[in-house]
Design a protein around this motif. Structure first.
Motif, PDB file in Angstrom:
ATOM      1  N   GLU A  17      30.031  58.418  42.660  1.00 57.27           N
ATOM      2  CA  GLU A  17      31.329  58.944  42.218  1.00 57.27           C
ATOM      3  C   GLU A  17      31.768  60.099  43.113  1.00 57.27           C
ATOM      4  O   GLU A  17      30.954  60.924  43.500  1.00 57.27           O
ATOM      5  CB  GLU A  17      31.224  59.480  40.788  1.00 57.27           C
ATOM      6  CG  GLU A  17      30.813  58.462  39.766  1.00 57.27           C
ATOM      7  CD  GLU A  17      30.669  59.095  38.387  1.00 57.27           C
ATOM      8  OE1 GLU A  17      31.093  60.251  38.213  1.00 57.27           O
ATOM      9  OE2 GLU A  17      30.117  58.429  37.505  1.00 57.27           O
ATOM     10  N   PRO A  18      33.072  60.176  43.403  1.00 57.26           N
ATOM     11  CA  PRO A  18      33.544  61.219  44.331  1.00 57.26           C
ATOM     12  C   PRO A  18      33.159  62.643  43.915  1.00 57.26           C
ATOM     13  O   PRO A  18      32.796  63.453  44.771  1.00 57.26           O
ATOM     14  CB  PRO A  18      35.064  61.035  44.351  1.00 57.26           C
ATOM     15  CG  PRO A  18      35.390  60.015  43.312  1.00 57.26           C
ATOM     16  CD  PRO A  18      34.152  59.254  43.019  1.00 57.26           C
ATOM     17  N   PHE A  19      33.177  62.938  42.608  1.00 58.54           N
ATOM     18  CA  PHE A  19      32.859  64.307  42.199  1.00 58.54           C
ATOM     19  C   PHE A  19      31.357  64.540  42.073  1.00 58.54           C
ATOM     20  O   PHE A  19      30.933  65.616  41.667  1.00 58.54           O
ATOM     21  CB  PHE A  19      33.601  64.662  40.901  1.00 58.54           C
ATOM     22  CG  PHE A  19      35.087  64.652  41.083  1.00 58.54           C
ATOM     23  CD1 PHE A  19      35.735  65.760  41.605  1.00 58.54           C
ATOM     24  CD2 PHE A  19      35.829  63.524  40.802  1.00 58.54           C
ATOM     25  CE1 PHE A  19      37.105  65.744  41.804  1.00 58.54           C
ATOM     26  CE2 PHE A  19      37.198  63.495  41.001  1.00 58.54           C
ATOM     27  CZ  PHE A  19      37.839  64.615  41.502  1.00 58.54           C
ATOM     28  N   HIS A  20      30.573  63.513  42.421  1.00 59.30           N
ATOM     29  CA  HIS A  20      29.110  63.662  42.464  1.00 59.30           C
ATOM     30  C   HIS A  20      28.622  63.703  43.909  1.00 59.30           C
ATOM     31  O   HIS A  20      27.425  63.570  44.162  1.00 59.30           O
ATOM     32  CB  HIS A  20      28.433  62.533  41.696  1.00 59.30           C
ATOM     33  CG  HIS A  20      28.566  62.666  40.207  1.00 59.30           C
ATOM     34  ND1 HIS A  20      28.166  61.698  39.330  1.00 59.30           N
ATOM     35  CD2 HIS A  20      29.040  63.696  39.444  1.00 59.30           C
ATOM     36  CE1 HIS A  20      28.399  62.111  38.083  1.00 59.30           C
ATOM     37  NE2 HIS A  20      28.925  63.305  38.127  1.00 59.30           N
ATOM     38  N   CYS A  21      29.560  63.858  44.840  1.00 55.57           N
ATOM     39  CA  CYS A  21      29.199  63.896  46.261  1.00 55.57           C
ATOM     40  C   CYS A  21      29.406  65.304  46.813  1.00 55.57           C
ATOM     41  O   CYS A  21      30.251  66.052  46.336  1.00 55.57           O
ATOM     42  CB  CYS A  21      30.044  62.892  47.045  1.00 55.57           C
ATOM     43  SG  CYS A  21      29.580  61.189  46.667  1.00 55.57           S
ATOM     44  N   ASP A  22      28.631  65.627  47.834  1.00 59.88           N
ATOM     45  CA  ASP A  22      28.694  66.973  48.395  1.00 59.88           C
ATOM     46  C   ASP A  22      29.773  67.068  49.468  1.00 59.88           C
ATOM     47  O   ASP A  22      30.536  66.122  49.688  1.00 59.88           O
ATOM     48  CB  ASP A  22      27.306  67.428  48.886  1.00 59.88           C
ATOM     49  CG  ASP A  22      26.870  66.738  50.178  1.00 59.88           C
ATOM     50  OD1 ASP A  22      27.646  65.945  50.767  1.00 59.88           O
ATOM     51  OD2 ASP A  22      25.740  67.005  50.614  1.00 59.88           O
ATOM     52  N   PHE A  23      29.841  68.202  50.140  1.00 61.37           N
ATOM     53  CA  PHE A  23      30.876  68.455  51.143  1.00 61.37           C
ATOM     54  C   PHE A  23      30.863  67.404  52.263  1.00 61.37           C
ATOM     55  O   PHE A  23      31.884  67.169  52.903  1.00 61.37           O
ATOM     56  CB  PHE A  23      30.669  69.857  51.760  1.00 61.37           C
ATOM     57  CG  PHE A  23      29.458  69.903  52.646  1.00 61.37           C
ATOM     58  CD1 PHE A  23      29.579  69.704  54.009  1.00 61.37           C
ATOM     59  CD2 PHE A  23      28.192  70.086  52.107  1.00 61.37           C
ATOM     60  CE1 PHE A  23      28.462  69.695  54.833  1.00 61.37           C
ATOM     61  CE2 PHE A  23      27.073  70.079  52.914  1.00 61.37           C
ATOM     62  CZ  PHE A  23      27.211  69.888  54.273  1.00 61.37           C
TER      63      PHE A  23
ATOM     64  N   GLN B 153      30.385  64.305  51.759  1.00 58.61           N
ATOM     65  CA  GLN B 153      30.738  63.052  51.078  1.00 58.61           C
ATOM     66  C   GLN B 153      29.522  62.164  50.824  1.00 58.61           C
ATOM     67  O   GLN B 153      29.644  60.953  50.657  1.00 58.61           O
ATOM     68  CB  GLN B 153      31.846  62.298  51.833  1.00 58.61           C
ATOM     69  CG  GLN B 153      33.040  63.212  52.133  1.00 58.61           C
ATOM     70  CD  GLN B 153      34.307  62.452  52.442  1.00 58.61           C
ATOM     71  OE1 GLN B 153      34.281  61.283  52.797  1.00 58.61           O
ATOM     72  NE2 GLN B 153      35.446  63.115  52.286  1.00 58.61           N
TER      73      GLN B 153
ATOM     74  N   PHE C 270      24.986  63.851  45.911  1.00 62.80           N
ATOM     75  CA  PHE C 270      24.055  64.955  45.688  1.00 62.80           C
ATOM     76  C   PHE C 270      22.696  64.413  45.242  1.00 62.80           C
ATOM     77  O   PHE C 270      22.629  63.482  44.435  1.00 62.80           O
ATOM     78  CB  PHE C 270      24.562  65.864  44.556  1.00 62.80           C
ATOM     79  CG  PHE C 270      25.582  66.893  44.952  1.00 62.80           C
ATOM     80  CD1 PHE C 270      25.228  67.959  45.769  1.00 62.80           C
ATOM     81  CD2 PHE C 270      26.879  66.828  44.474  1.00 62.80           C
ATOM     82  CE1 PHE C 270      26.167  68.942  46.102  1.00 62.80           C
ATOM     83  CE2 PHE C 270      27.818  67.798  44.805  1.00 62.80           C
ATOM     84  CZ  PHE C 270      27.462  68.854  45.628  1.00 62.80           C
TER      85      PHE C 270
ATOM     86  N   MET D  44      30.378  58.569  49.293  1.00 66.76           N
ATOM     87  CA  MET D  44      31.425  58.500  48.286  1.00 66.76           C
ATOM     88  C   MET D  44      31.958  57.071  48.115  1.00 66.76           C
ATOM     89  O   MET D  44      32.291  56.432  49.103  1.00 66.76           O
ATOM     90  CB  MET D  44      32.553  59.427  48.750  1.00 66.76           C
ATOM     91  CG  MET D  44      33.713  59.500  47.834  1.00 66.76           C
ATOM     92  SD  MET D  44      34.828  60.886  48.244  1.00 66.76           S
ATOM     93  CE  MET D  44      35.556  60.351  49.781  1.00 66.76           C
TER      94      MET D  44
ATOM     95  N   LEU E 169      17.916  73.217  45.248  1.00 64.64           N
ATOM     96  CA  LEU E 169      18.731  72.887  46.424  1.00 64.64           C
ATOM     97  C   LEU E 169      19.740  73.994  46.732  1.00 64.64           C
ATOM     98  O   LEU E 169      20.153  74.169  47.881  1.00 64.64           O
ATOM     99  CB  LEU E 169      19.454  71.554  46.212  1.00 64.64           C
ATOM    100  CG  LEU E 169      18.524  70.344  46.089  1.00 64.64           C
ATOM    101  CD1 LEU E 169      19.317  69.076  45.827  1.00 64.64           C
ATOM    102  CD2 LEU E 169      17.670  70.166  47.339  1.00 64.64           C
ATOM    103  N   ASP E 170      20.116  74.745  45.708  1.00 66.20           N
ATOM    104  CA  ASP E 170      21.064  75.854  45.894  1.00 66.20           C
ATOM    105  C   ASP E 170      20.451  77.037  46.649  1.00 66.20           C
ATOM    106  O   ASP E 170      21.171  77.988  46.981  1.00 66.20           O
ATOM    107  CB  ASP E 170      21.613  76.328  44.543  1.00 66.20           C
ATOM    108  CG  ASP E 170      22.733  75.434  44.021  1.00 66.20           C
ATOM    109  OD1 ASP E 170      23.277  74.641  44.824  1.00 66.20           O
ATOM    110  OD2 ASP E 170      23.070  75.530  42.831  1.00 66.20           O
TER     111      ASP E 170
ATOM    112  N   LEU F 230      25.211  76.255  52.900  1.00 68.61           N
ATOM    113  CA  LEU F 230      26.006  75.124  53.364  1.00 68.61           C
ATOM    114  C   LEU F 230      25.752  74.881  54.860  1.00 68.61           C
ATOM    115  O   LEU F 230      25.677  73.729  55.303  1.00 68.61           O
ATOM    116  CB  LEU F 230      27.486  75.422  53.128  1.00 68.61           C
ATOM    117  CG  LEU F 230      28.422  74.244  52.967  1.00 68.61           C
ATOM    118  CD1 LEU F 230      28.032  73.382  51.786  1.00 68.61           C
ATOM    119  CD2 LEU F 230      29.859  74.722  52.777  1.00 68.61           C
TER     120      LEU F 230
ATOM    121  N   TYR G 198      22.738  72.809  55.251  1.00 64.58           N
ATOM    122  CA  TYR G 198      22.976  71.394  54.933  1.00 64.58           C
ATOM    123  C   TYR G 198      23.848  70.716  55.988  1.00 64.58           C
ATOM    124  O   TYR G 198      23.766  69.509  56.172  1.00 64.58           O
ATOM    125  CB  TYR G 198      23.603  71.249  53.536  1.00 64.58           C
ATOM    126  CG  TYR G 198      22.605  71.498  52.429  1.00 64.58           C
ATOM    127  CD1 TYR G 198      21.633  70.554  52.120  1.00 64.58           C
ATOM    128  CD2 TYR G 198      22.612  72.689  51.715  1.00 64.58           C
ATOM    129  CE1 TYR G 198      20.699  70.781  51.121  1.00 64.58           C
ATOM    130  CE2 TYR G 198      21.679  72.928  50.709  1.00 64.58           C
ATOM    131  CZ  TYR G 198      20.726  71.970  50.425  1.00 64.58           C
ATOM    132  OH  TYR G 198      19.803  72.197  49.447  1.00 64.58           O
TER     133      TYR G 198
END
Lengths: 254, 254
Positions: free
Chosen positions: A15-21, A23, A26, A74, A187-188, A192, A195
């Motif tokens: 899902e798009p909102f489950h992907c990181d910067f 794309q 996560f 994504m 992971l935080d 960025l 990553y």
């Protein structure tokens, strides 16, 4: 009754909102889908969380390793295959294979689960549940070519990095800090920029104790290899009125 | 080409690890599924995020209201119906209806979306995209009996509650703090004891500006009503080297 296949296969969408910067999915959301696949598969065989709840038992994730050569992007449809690799008295080991369309292999996972009594929180004899039928769907013939989940032994020396408080959204249906939230919090610890330059190849976590809402989580990090600077140990502790206790250990190879 | 129905209907599962201590779906995860339903529906009509990306445009969620009389429980299958309620030059309003099996209605949602240019971040004329076909699937006949999303006007006096730093997992595919994360962070301002005694009936959020990784988010709270002590305003600001700016306002009615 017809014999179910030993391996379950479930479809998911990145899902798009489950992907990181970048794309890519996560790792935390992938971990969540592995747990879903495990529960779907267990349910089909009569060992799902919903049924276990009715008899005062539950599965507790003890260790999880994920090794990826690539991550779903994504909108990619992906599949998780899962099967029971071995059964012990109070534990099972469960494997995962993460595939894309046309059987492209993204990676693999291995996990260890304990069955416990929800009141005493003590391990139970899982062979006594459902007449031990779980042994009938052990799958020994399917390959899962990654190192197994270890206890993640780390030395005493680790650098304190940060701490966070826990809130309403961190707590799962059992009142404990959600297993997946630990993955996200670990992971935080990286930026960025990190990553942007590094893909997470292997993530391994061992759950040592349960934390509860209001506990403060502290994160410590140490090198896991004297030769590979992209290999890390992370220790998570909880702090409350009873002091500081280890709850979780992780190892990350970028 | 056959005419698509104006209303899309999509099935979801209240996954166990997406449910709170009371085994009800977290509002944040429901919000995420509303955004997915919106994107599935837009995609079917040629206005999905994936296509818009290819022409340098994207949807930005501007306001969202969710009003629930009940929440899906763990393992419940639920459905989201969504339709375009109205189209303006750079905005659309989109409604949601959240249903269970046998058409049990859990609640409704209303949202406002802006179409922007991904480079300039400025609103674009959405009627110029896809020959304005979006006007052909506006659905005026379907009822969504909740108050519309407001701009959430709050007074200047609000009490500082807490602040958090933002990390890797907070950032979406556009490099901004994920819209859903704000919802989760706002809900985290209340204690588990509060949630044990109160069901969230209405959640409303207006997105004012975008925040980025590394911004510190600060949360301020004020009563929203002089008569109802379960009605709250929340203001979120971001702080970085440029100072403190408002990013988001919410209103919660328990």
């Amino acid at each position: 009754m017809e014999q179910l296949p030993t391996t379950g296969r479930y479809a998911f969408l990145a899902e798009p909102f489950h992907c990181d910067f970048s794309q890519r999915l996560f790792m935390g959301h992938l971990g969540n889908q592995l747990l879903n696949a495990a529960d779907f598969h267990s349910s089909e065989h009569g060992y799902g969380l919903r049924y276990l709840n009715t008899i005062g038992k539950t599965w507790v994730l003890s260790r999880l390793s994920i090794e990826m050569t690539d991550m779903p992007r994504m909108y990619d449809k992906f599949y998780i295959e899962t099967w029971i690799d071995d059964v012990f008295k109070s534990f099972t080991s469960r494997n995962f294979k993460i595939l894309g369309t046309e059987n492209h292999v993204y990676g693999y996972g291995k996990s260890m689960w304990a069955m416990i009594d929800t009141k005493s929180r003590q391990p139970v004899d899982l062979l006594a549940v459902n007449d031990g039928k779980i042994t009938e769907y052990v799958e020994k013939g399917k390959s899962c070519p990654i190192e197994k989940s270890s206890r993640v032994k780390m030395g005493k020396i680790a650098e304190y990095i940060s701490s966070i408080d826990t809130y309403y959204n961190d707590v799962d249906i059992n009142g404990h800090i959600n297993s997946i939230k630990y993955i996200e919090h670990v992971l935080d610890l990286w930026s960025l920029e990190w990553y942007e330059a590094h893909l997470l190849k292997r993530f391994e976590v061992a759950y040592v104790a349960e934390a509860h809402l209001g506990d403060k989580l502290k994160f410590y990090r140490a090198p896991a290899s004297s030769t590979n600077t992209n290999d890390f140990f992370v220790r998570i502790t909880k702090s409350n009125t009873e002091g500081e206790t280890e709850v979780c250990r992780a190892r990350l190879l970028f």
